[in-house]
Design a protein around this motif. Structure first.
Motif: not given
Length: 403
Positions: A195-201, A248-263, A368-374
């Motif tokens: 979920x944090x990866x999706x929020x970062x994207x 920003x593109x570098x950070x997203x690239x790291x997030x994608x490479x750290x995932x399960x391959x489903x980009x 996701x909600x708590x990261x937005x202070x919800x």
């Protein structure tokens, strides 16, 4: 209350159990059973009736010591049981030895050998007495020896086997519970990471769009600048913006490479504008959904709107999984300082078809909600339905920035 009482009982047994058993076994050394063949054997061994009390006292001390040595050393009580029976017709150490062997002997062959040997020890005096024609003994007296075998050897062995089986079942259940807890924690952590990866994207989409606009405006300002200082400042803004986009593109690239391959593609994420399309898709799946809006719609931050969309999406998915075609209400309330999303469904009309899922959807939504202070809540309703709600705070500066 009941659990605390059980725990206190377990503590008392762990603390005093062996001591009480040692005292009982020691007292049993002074209560031998009536055994005429054993009296005959005692006479042959030179044991007189006057020396029996002293021998009983010695047997009581040895019995207590062997019991207190449990569970570190088991062989003393196992060995002393048959000897106490042969010499003094004392049965308690023999029964304790049978229980200990059945409770702990591995492999089972050891238990079989002990039970056979102990049974022979109990039967041997009576059999010998009948064979040699001891006065007052008959073949019917052999039945009493068999009864002694059942009571003093076999019954404790059965209790020991039952206790061992029960302990193994409890240990297996505890291990399974611990394993399930570890797996649940791992799944929850994985859901949070995803979920944090999706929020970062999502942040990449929003921030990259804004920075790109900034770079374009800076480039236009640089071209149309009327003096060198303005052109230099615009060039600095444009260069800094381009560097930020690259990072920003570098950070997203790291997030994608750290995932399960489903980009997933980094396209625009859905917001509340796309909510009607989501509801139409849900209705096409057979679920009756009604939308209700309250308050004055506002232009909200994109991250917040996407989070609100995800709350509705996940809640509707859970309705489809667990409630079938239950009637569902989707409410969007625009308050002065926050946005409230509520998805509530009635009780399912019948058993719903089980659909596969990770079981971590609500965990990811809460993250996701708590990261937005919800504030996030997911609770069953008294009528058997279910309600998922989220409240997102919206500050006035945020509203102005996205107006």
């Amino acid at each position: 209350m009941e659990t605390a009482l059980r725990q206190r009982l377990r503590d008392a047994v762990d603390r005093w159990g062996l001591k009480v058993l040692a005292a009982v076994v020691a007292a049993g050394a002074f209560i031998p059973i009536d055994g005429r063949p054993i009296d005959y054997m005692q006479a042959k061994l030179g044991i007189t009736p006057d020396s029996v009390p002293a021998l009983s006292a010695v047997a009581a001390v040895i019995s207590a010591v062997t019991v207190l040595m449990l569970p570190r050393k088991r062989w003393p009580v196992v060995s002393f049981g048959p000897a106490a029976w042969i010499l003094l017709s004392v049965w308690m150490p023999l029964s304790v030895g049978s229980y200990v062997v059945a409770r702990n002997a591995r492999p089972q062959l050891r238990l079989i050998w002990y039970v056979v040997g102990a049974s022979a020890v109990v039967i041997l005096p009576m059999t010998t007495g009948v064979a040699i024609g001891m006065p007052g003994l008959a073949r019917d007296d052999l039945l009493s020896s068999l009864g002694s075998v059942v009571v003093f050897v076999w019954l404790p062995a059965v209790l020991g086997l039952w206790s061992r089986a029960r302990s193994e079942v409890i240990e297996g259940l505890q291990e399974r519970a611990a394993q399930l807890e570890r797996e649940q924690a791992a799944r929850a952590e994985q859901a949070r990471i995803q979920e944090r990866a999706r929020i970062a994207r999502d942040m990449h989409d929003v921030v990259a769009h804004r920075v790109s606009l900034m770079v374009l405006h800076a480039g236009a300002l640089e071209v149309n600048a009327k003096d060198a200082d303005t052109a230099a400042a615009a060039e600095l803004i444009r260069t800094t913006g381009r560097e930020a986009l690259g990072q920003l593109r570098d950070v997203i690239g790291v997030l994608k490479s750290a995932g399960d391959g489903d980009e997933p593609a980094l396209g625009p994420q859905p917001t509340l504008v796309d909510l009607d399309r989501l509801l139409d898709q849900t209705r096409a799946a057979g679920i009756t959904v009604r939308r209700h809006d309250a308050g004055t719609p506002k232009r909200l931050p994109t991250l917040l709107e996407h989070a609100a969309y995800r709350v509705v999406q996940e809640a509707l998915t859970n309705v489809h999984k667990h409630a079938g075609t239950a009637h569902t209400e989707v409410a969007v309330h625009y308050h002065d300082a926050d946005l409230e999303i509520t998805v509530s469904n009635t009780a399912p009309a019948g058993p719903a078809e089980a659909l596969p899922g990770s079981g971590m959807g609500l965990v990811g939504l809460r993250e996701r909600v708590e990261l937005l202070d919800g504030v996030f809540a997911a609770d069953p309703r008294p009528d058997g339905g279910f309600t998922v709600s989220a409240r997102f705070p919206v500050s006035e500066p945020a509203l102005e920035d996205h107006a």
